[in-house]
Design a protein around this motif. Sequence first.
Motif, short mmCIF file in Angstrom:
data_model
loop_
_atom_site.label_atom_id
_atom_site.label_comp_id
_atom_site.label_asym_id
_atom_site.label_seq_id
_atom_site.Cartn_x
_atom_site.Cartn_y
_atom_site.Cartn_z
N ASP A 180 0.83 -1.21 0.00
CA ASP A 180 0.00 0.00 0.00
C ASP A 180 0.86 1.26 0.00
O ASP A 180 0.55 2.24 -0.67
N ASP A 244 -6.20 -3.55 -5.15
CA ASP A 244 -5.43 -4.38 -4.24
C ASP A 244 -5.94 -5.82 -4.32
O ASP A 244 -7.12 -6.04 -4.63
N ARG A 363 3.89 -4.50 9.06
CA ARG A 363 2.63 -4.31 9.77
C ARG A 363 2.74 -4.86 11.19
O ARG A 363 2.30 -4.22 12.15
MG MG Z 1 -2.21 -4.00 1.48
#
Ligand code: MG
Length: 447
Positions: A180, A244, A363
Amino acid sequence: MSESYKVLVVDDEESILKLLSKELSSPERMVHTANCAKTAREQVRKERYEVIISDIRLPDGDGLELLTEFKDMEPDVEVILITGHGNIDNAVEAIRIGAYDYITKPFRLDRVELVVDRAWQRVCLTRENRSYKHSQQSDTSSSQLIGSSAPIKQIKHLITKVAPTNVPVLITGESGAGKDVVAHSIHCASQRAGKPMIVKNCATLQKELSRSELFGHTKGSFTGAMENCDGLMTFAHTGTLFLDEIGELPMEVQASLLRVLEAHTFRRVGEKDERTVDIRFLFATNRNLALEVEEGRFHEALFHRINVFNISLPELKDRREDVPLLIDFFLNKLGQQMGQGEYSISERAMQCMLSYHWPGNVRELRNVLERSIILSDNFVITCNCLPKEIADQPERDGETGILSLERMEREHIIKALDFFNGNRQRAAQALGIGRKTLYRKIDKYNL
Ligand SMILES: [Mg+2]
Ligand SMILES: Nc1ncnc2c1ncn2[C@@H]1O[C@H](COP(=O)(O)OP(=O)(O)O)[C@@H](O)[C@H]1O
């Protein structure tokens, strides 16, 4: 759709309220009832309903009036009206002023449920479309790609090269690796930066509605298509469309997407004429698309069209030198967001973070820091704030990252014992040592 929603049933017949609330209630669907217009108004003021089912004739009012009031109070709500036999005129009028659909009494329960489901889908679509319109301006803070490792430097270089062009980019990498971030960086570094960036996760496209969501539809083109509706292609016009999890794109619409990529044209559902659009496409996936093609789940021509320029993000464990930079970045950012102050991290905690293998990539690192900030005292992240699996990293020499032999031995024995569920006999066998030796070592290392 896994989200839950609320339904209000308005009718003066107790039996109908009972029946509908019993039959329609489910884990996703919470059903409330009201037996007159007054109660219904009070309920709608108190709660946020997604779907309202109302009798047209109520002792203290009429469903058509209520419909207008409800829509005023809660524009996203979809209202389904119940009419008695011979009241079709009313029903037609109801649709004209904005009801989603009507049901005639006596009704079939499965039909009611179907209409309620469709109404809910429509609410979702409306909400989603609105959030696209609001999120059109890409958030530049999410486009900062942190890292100084060789692969990240190379990716930054690729971004500056490809951003100003209109070439579609396929971003690959494991979940949490930063796909992203790369997509936003490309948009922000392109001439389209001031234009909309629309983001859609293809895994959330519902097969039946995907065509309409992507391309829009005309009024009446299918049940529930009450008015003309724009799709994502229209929202993204002049800007960027980031699809995505492109590997999840339903087969049904793959050919149409190919058409947009090749000819810059598309058709709304229910419309003959093609429309022209100007869109920069970005795609991301953590799947092996070539394999998807081989196995017949992905259109081959579309794959080639998408796979013109590939940016591949390495896993975090393969670029550990970025870990300290990322920690700094997130401590700064999260510290500010949580409105607190400047956080730092202890040497030992930093070592643990450097040794950990980060299966959830950046993440996971971000989440760990968020948690640690909450647990920390005096603005310092120590091993005590880290999750066990990270804090338990074997100690390494700070400079070289090399483990001492003793330490290695200890870790290795733990692994073997774990593997055989604590069975010492089998662990000793696998380690190639006697049972007594193993006992001694267990003692020595305090296992
Ligand atoms: Mg993503
Ligand atoms: N190189 C990076 N620099 C800064 N933040 C990053 C970086 N890579 C990932 N992140 C952050 O980590 C989280 C996950 O990244 P994301 O781009 O959503 O991963 P993916 O799309 O590959 O699953 C996000 O909060 C993102 O902002």
